[in-house]
Design a protein around this motif. Structure first.
Motif, PDB file in Angstrom:
ATOM      1  N   LYS A  69       0.660  -1.119  -0.061  1.00 55.84           N
ATOM      2  CA  LYS A  69       0.008  -0.102   0.169  1.00 55.84           C
ATOM      3  C   LYS A  69       0.975   1.237   0.004  1.00 55.84           C
ATOM      4  CE  LYS A  69      -4.168  -1.931   1.978  1.00 55.84           C
ATOM      5  NZ  LYS A  69      -5.144  -1.529   3.229  1.00 55.84           N
ATOM      6  N   GLU A  70       1.995   1.207   0.750  1.00 54.92           N
ATOM      7  CA  GLU A  70       2.859   2.328   0.866  1.00 54.92           C
ATOM      8  C   GLU A  70       3.615   2.708  -0.145  1.00 54.92           C
ATOM      9  OE1 GLU A  70       6.480   3.660   3.734  1.00 54.92           O
ATOM     10  OE2 GLU A  70       5.066   2.415   4.472  1.00 54.92           O
ATOM     11  N   ASN A  71       4.251   1.632  -0.996  1.00 53.64           N
ATOM     12  CA  ASN A  71       5.238   1.710  -2.007  1.00 53.64           C
ATOM     13  C   ASN A  71       4.789   1.347  -3.600  1.00 53.64           C
ATOM     14  OD1 ASN A  71       7.147   2.643  -0.100  1.00 53.64           O
ATOM     15  ND2 ASN A  71       7.392   0.458   0.302  1.00 53.64           N
ATOM     16  N   VAL A  72       3.514   0.482  -3.720  1.00 56.32           N
ATOM     17  CA  VAL A  72       3.264  -0.038  -5.086  1.00 56.32           C
ATOM     18  C   VAL A  72       1.912   0.483  -5.344  1.00 56.32           C
ATOM     19  CG1 VAL A  72       2.899  -1.942  -6.499  1.00 56.32           C
ATOM     20  CG2 VAL A  72       4.506  -1.922  -4.640  1.00 56.32           C
ATOM     21  N   ASP A 114       7.984   2.479 -12.871  1.00 56.57           N
ATOM     22  CA  ASP A 114       9.071   3.479 -13.652  1.00 56.57           C
ATOM     23  C   ASP A 114      10.385   2.633 -13.879  1.00 56.57           C
ATOM     24  OD1 ASP A 114      10.622   5.412 -14.627  1.00 56.57           O
ATOM     25  OD2 ASP A 114      10.575   6.605 -12.835  1.00 56.57           O
ATOM     26  N   THR A 115      10.352   1.938 -15.157  1.00 55.34           N
ATOM     27  CA  THR A 115      11.584   1.040 -15.364  1.00 55.34           C
ATOM     28  C   THR A 115      12.528   1.818 -16.132  1.00 55.34           C
ATOM     29  OG1 THR A 115      10.251   0.466 -17.193  1.00 55.34           O
ATOM     30  CG2 THR A 115      10.093  -0.954 -15.071  1.00 55.34           C
ATOM     31  N   ASN A 116      12.665   2.995 -16.177  1.00 56.60           N
ATOM     32  CA  ASN A 116      13.581   3.937 -16.955  1.00 56.60           C
ATOM     33  C   ASN A 116      15.030   3.629 -16.977  1.00 56.60           C
ATOM     34  OD1 ASN A 116      11.751   5.143 -18.490  1.00 56.60           O
ATOM     35  ND2 ASN A 116      11.144   6.568 -17.118  1.00 56.60           N
ATOM     36  N   GLY A 173       9.006  -6.756 -12.925  1.00 56.49           N
ATOM     37  CA  GLY A 173       9.071  -7.462 -11.770  1.00 56.49           C
ATOM     38  C   GLY A 173      10.121  -7.128 -10.670  1.00 56.49           C
ATOM     39  N   HIS A 174      11.294  -6.713 -11.296  1.00 51.92           N
ATOM     40  CA  HIS A 174      12.408  -6.127 -10.432  1.00 51.92           C
ATOM     41  C   HIS A 174      12.005  -4.860  -9.868  1.00 51.92           C
ATOM     42  CE1 HIS A 174      15.818  -8.783 -12.366  1.00 51.92           C
ATOM     43  NE2 HIS A 174      14.965  -9.463 -12.252  1.00 51.92           N
ATOM     44  N   TRP A 175      11.184  -4.011 -10.588  1.00 52.20           N
ATOM     45  CA  TRP A 175      10.763  -2.684 -10.010  1.00 52.20           C
ATOM     46  C   TRP A 175       9.901  -3.004  -8.826  1.00 52.20           C
ATOM     47  CZ3 TRP A 175       5.819  -1.014  -9.184  1.00 52.20           C
ATOM     48  CH2 TRP A 175       5.651   0.356  -8.600  1.00 52.20           C
ATOM     49  N   LEU A 176       9.074  -3.928  -8.983  1.00 52.47           N
ATOM     50  CA  LEU A 176       8.385  -4.563  -7.843  1.00 52.47           C
ATOM     51  C   LEU A 176       9.146  -4.998  -6.841  1.00 52.47           C
ATOM     52  CD1 LEU A 176       5.586  -5.192  -6.549  1.00 52.47           C
ATOM     53  CD2 LEU A 176       5.529  -7.479  -7.601  1.00 52.47           C
ATOM     54  N   MET A 217       9.173  -3.354  -2.738  1.00 54.71           N
ATOM     55  CA  MET A 217       8.963  -3.799  -1.641  1.00 54.71           C
ATOM     56  C   MET A 217      10.308  -4.155  -0.666  1.00 54.71           C
ATOM     57  SD  MET A 217       5.766  -4.643  -1.801  1.00 54.71           S
ATOM     58  CE  MET A 217       5.317  -5.893  -0.750  1.00 54.71           C
ATOM     59  N   GLY A 218      11.339  -3.441  -1.017  1.00 46.01           N
ATOM     60  CA  GLY A 218      12.563  -3.482  -0.295  1.00 46.01           C
ATOM     61  C   GLY A 218      13.444  -4.765  -0.565  1.00 46.01           C
ATOM     62  N   ILE A 219      13.260  -5.392  -1.548  1.00 47.29           N
ATOM     63  CA  ILE A 219      14.248  -6.663  -1.887  1.00 47.29           C
ATOM     64  C   ILE A 219      14.996  -6.387  -2.920  1.00 47.29           C
ATOM     65  CG2 ILE A 219      13.647  -8.879  -2.886  1.00 47.29           C
ATOM     66  CD1 ILE A 219      10.625  -8.600  -1.890  1.00 47.29           C
TER      67      ILE A 219
END
Length: 87
Positions: A17-20, A26-28, A39-42, A46-48
């Motif tokens: 909720k806070e970050n996504v 934004d994959t620029n 998926g890497h952006w996600l 999520m701090g991973i």
């Protein structure tokens, strides 16, 4: 039957909720030819650390973005369903 949400699940929901939630990826800054950039952006949100491991990332859960295709072995679903054909 009432479902109980664990503390770990609540932490994941809070991070989401806070970050996504409500944001577009934004994959620029990512390699634009890489299929996993969303998926890497996600994962970053999520701090991973971005990874391609199919192992749990966060509190025992694997972070995945939604895709239009599926990769699986033994998917026996049909490519065509006659009852869905309008003609």
């Amino acid at each position: 039957m009432q479902t109980t949400i664990s503390d770990e699940e609540m932490k994941i929901i809070g991070l989401f909720k806070e970050n996504v939630y409500g944001r577009s990826p934004d994959t620029n800054s990512f390699n634009q030819r890489h299929d996993g950039k969303d998926g890497h952006w996600l994962e970053r949100q999520m701090g991973i650390a971005a990874n391609a491991n199919n192992e749990p990332d966060l509190y025992g859960y694997e972070m995945k973005n939604s895709t239009g295709s599926k990769t699986t072995f033994g998917d026996w679903s049909a490519n065509y369903y006659i009852f869905k054909d309008k003609e």
